[in-house]
Design an enzyme around this catalytic site. Structure first.
Site, short mmCIF file in Angstrom:
data_model
loop_
_atom_site.label_atom_id
_atom_site.label_comp_id
_atom_site.label_asym_id
_atom_site.label_seq_id
_atom_site.Cartn_x
_atom_site.Cartn_y
_atom_site.Cartn_z
N LYS A 99 45.45 -13.29 -23.64
CA LYS A 99 44.23 -13.65 -22.91
C LYS A 99 43.27 -12.47 -22.79
O LYS A 99 42.09 -12.59 -23.06
CB LYS A 99 44.58 -14.17 -21.50
CG LYS A 99 45.46 -15.41 -21.49
CD LYS A 99 45.65 -15.97 -20.09
CE LYS A 99 46.34 -15.02 -19.14
NZ LYS A 99 47.76 -14.77 -19.45
N ARG B 246 45.54 -20.03 -11.72
CA ARG B 246 46.94 -19.87 -12.07
C ARG B 246 47.82 -20.87 -11.34
O ARG B 246 49.03 -20.89 -11.53
CB ARG B 246 47.38 -18.47 -11.68
CG ARG B 246 47.82 -17.60 -12.85
CD ARG B 246 48.23 -16.26 -12.26
NE ARG B 246 48.93 -15.45 -13.20
CZ ARG B 246 48.34 -14.53 -13.97
NH1 ARG B 246 47.04 -14.35 -13.93
NH2 ARG B 246 49.06 -13.80 -14.78
N ARG C 280 53.13 -3.15 -24.51
CA ARG C 280 51.76 -3.16 -24.05
C ARG C 280 51.39 -1.91 -23.25
O ARG C 280 52.18 -1.41 -22.47
CB ARG C 280 51.54 -4.41 -23.20
CG ARG C 280 50.18 -4.47 -22.53
CD ARG C 280 49.83 -5.85 -22.20
NE ARG C 280 50.39 -6.27 -20.93
CZ ARG C 280 50.06 -7.42 -20.34
NH1 ARG C 280 49.23 -8.25 -20.93
NH2 ARG C 280 50.59 -7.76 -19.20
N ARG D 290 51.73 -0.78 -17.58
CA ARG D 290 51.70 -1.43 -16.26
C ARG D 290 53.10 -1.47 -15.67
O ARG D 290 54.04 -1.84 -16.37
CB ARG D 290 51.15 -2.85 -16.40
CG ARG D 290 49.63 -2.89 -16.37
CD ARG D 290 49.10 -4.22 -16.78
NE ARG D 290 49.79 -5.36 -16.16
CZ ARG D 290 49.47 -6.62 -16.38
NH1 ARG D 290 48.47 -6.91 -17.18
NH2 ARG D 290 50.12 -7.59 -15.79
N ARG E 227 57.69 -13.18 -14.14
CA ARG E 227 56.33 -13.67 -14.42
C ARG E 227 56.37 -14.90 -15.32
O ARG E 227 55.57 -15.82 -15.15
CB ARG E 227 55.49 -12.56 -15.03
CG ARG E 227 55.02 -11.55 -13.97
CD ARG E 227 54.69 -10.20 -14.55
NE ARG E 227 53.63 -10.26 -15.53
CZ ARG E 227 53.49 -9.37 -16.51
NH1 ARG E 227 54.33 -8.37 -16.62
NH2 ARG E 227 52.50 -9.49 -17.36
P1 ADP Z 1 49.49 -11.30 -17.11
O1 ADP Z 1 48.67 -12.44 -17.60
O2 ADP Z 1 49.94 -10.41 -18.21
O3 ADP Z 1 50.62 -11.68 -16.21
P2 ADP Z 1 47.43 -10.48 -15.18
O4 ADP Z 1 46.76 -9.16 -15.24
O5 ADP Z 1 46.62 -11.68 -15.42
O6 ADP Z 1 48.61 -10.34 -16.23
O7 ADP Z 1 48.15 -10.65 -13.77
C1 ADP Z 1 49.01 -9.68 -13.22
C2 ADP Z 1 49.51 -10.10 -11.85
O8 ADP Z 1 48.40 -10.22 -10.94
C3 ADP Z 1 50.19 -11.45 -11.80
O9 ADP Z 1 51.57 -11.36 -12.14
C4 ADP Z 1 49.96 -11.87 -10.34
O10 ADP Z 1 50.86 -11.22 -9.48
C5 ADP Z 1 48.58 -11.32 -10.04
N1 ADP Z 1 47.52 -12.32 -10.31
C6 ADP Z 1 46.57 -12.27 -11.28
N2 ADP Z 1 45.79 -13.36 -11.26
C7 ADP Z 1 46.27 -14.16 -10.26
C8 ADP Z 1 45.92 -15.45 -9.74
N3 ADP Z 1 44.90 -16.15 -10.27
N4 ADP Z 1 46.64 -15.93 -8.71
C9 ADP Z 1 47.66 -15.25 -8.18
N5 ADP Z 1 48.04 -14.05 -8.62
C10 ADP Z 1 47.37 -13.49 -9.64
#
Ligand code: ADP
Ligand code: ZN
Length: 214
Positions: free
Chosen positions: A13, A88, A123, A155, A166
């Protein structure tokens, strides 16, 4: 054009958002980037988010919906936006619909778990702008810094244990969103298991766009 990028962690993404932002000349709103910025700055939001992110859990809907709504109301997104990492949960999708902001397409990036694990463990990410790198497919520049000058790091939530959490959270809470948007006729599914370029070509074709024009 208002786009949502949907897919499991590691589906690409962030990478597609980075390319599409330039091609379509619209900004990306990434909740992951926003939350990590808040953690880095040590704000109240950051401290709260950290408690969830470190375990691979979702930050509560009310918190995320609040920051996204505020961001989407800003003028620089009037011509369109790409949402990366939001919604999400079904509750977040409903909250977004309730704002009256129209979503044109939901790009669902499809990728199997084996590829995802390889991607996430290799990553790296710019601490400042969030640009993704990968030890094999998109190596860190020789000076060790991002194109923006920021420091590139792994990260903390990209460790095997947290990755497993996750993915579980993704299947349980995020995957149902696909059906939600399918019922609105907005989902475009694209295979994202090959290279970023191949995925991007497929995205363009699926959106009915011509690369030459972009
Ligand atoms: P990835 O898609 O690789 O898991 P992101 O950077 O999108 O990475 O998200 C990292 C973390 O941030 C998630 O595991 C969650 O804890 C939090 N997070 C991100 N976006 C949301 C969301 N829309 N709702 C709830 N938590 C979120
Ligand atoms: Zn950067």
């Amino acid at each position: 054009m208002n786009l949502i990028l949907l897919g499991p962690p590691g589906a690409g993404k962030g990478t597609q958002a980075e390319i599409l932002t330039k091609q379509l000349n619209i900004k990306t709103v990434s909740t992951g980037v926003m939350l990590r910025a808040a953690m880095r700055e040590g704000t109240e939001l950051g401290k709260l988010a950290k408690q969830y992110i470190d375990d691979g859990k979702l930050v509560p809907d009310s918190v995320v919906v609040g920051i996204v709504k505020e961001r989407l109301s800003q003028d620089d997104l009037k011509n369109g936006f790409i949402l990366d990492g939001f919604p999400r949960t079904i509750a977040q999708a409903e909250a977004l619909d309730a704002t009256g902001i129209k979503i044109d397409y939901v790009l669902s990036l499809e990728c199997d778990e084996k590829v995802i694990l390889e991607r996430l463990t290799g990553r790296r990410e710019c601490k400042v702008c969030g640009t993704p790198y990968h030890i094999k497919t998109k190596p860190v520049p020789t000076n060790g810094k991002c194109v923006c000058g920021g420091e590139i790091v792994q990260r903390p939530d990209d460790n095997e244990e947290t990755i497993k959490n996750r993915l579980k959270v993704y299947h349980e809470q995020t995957e149902p969103i696909k059906a939600y948007y399918e019922s609105q006729g907005k989902v475009i599914s694209v295979d994202s298991s090959k290279t970023a370029q191949i995925t991007n070509d497929a995205v363009f074709e699926a959106l009915g766009l011509d690369k030459q024009e972009a």
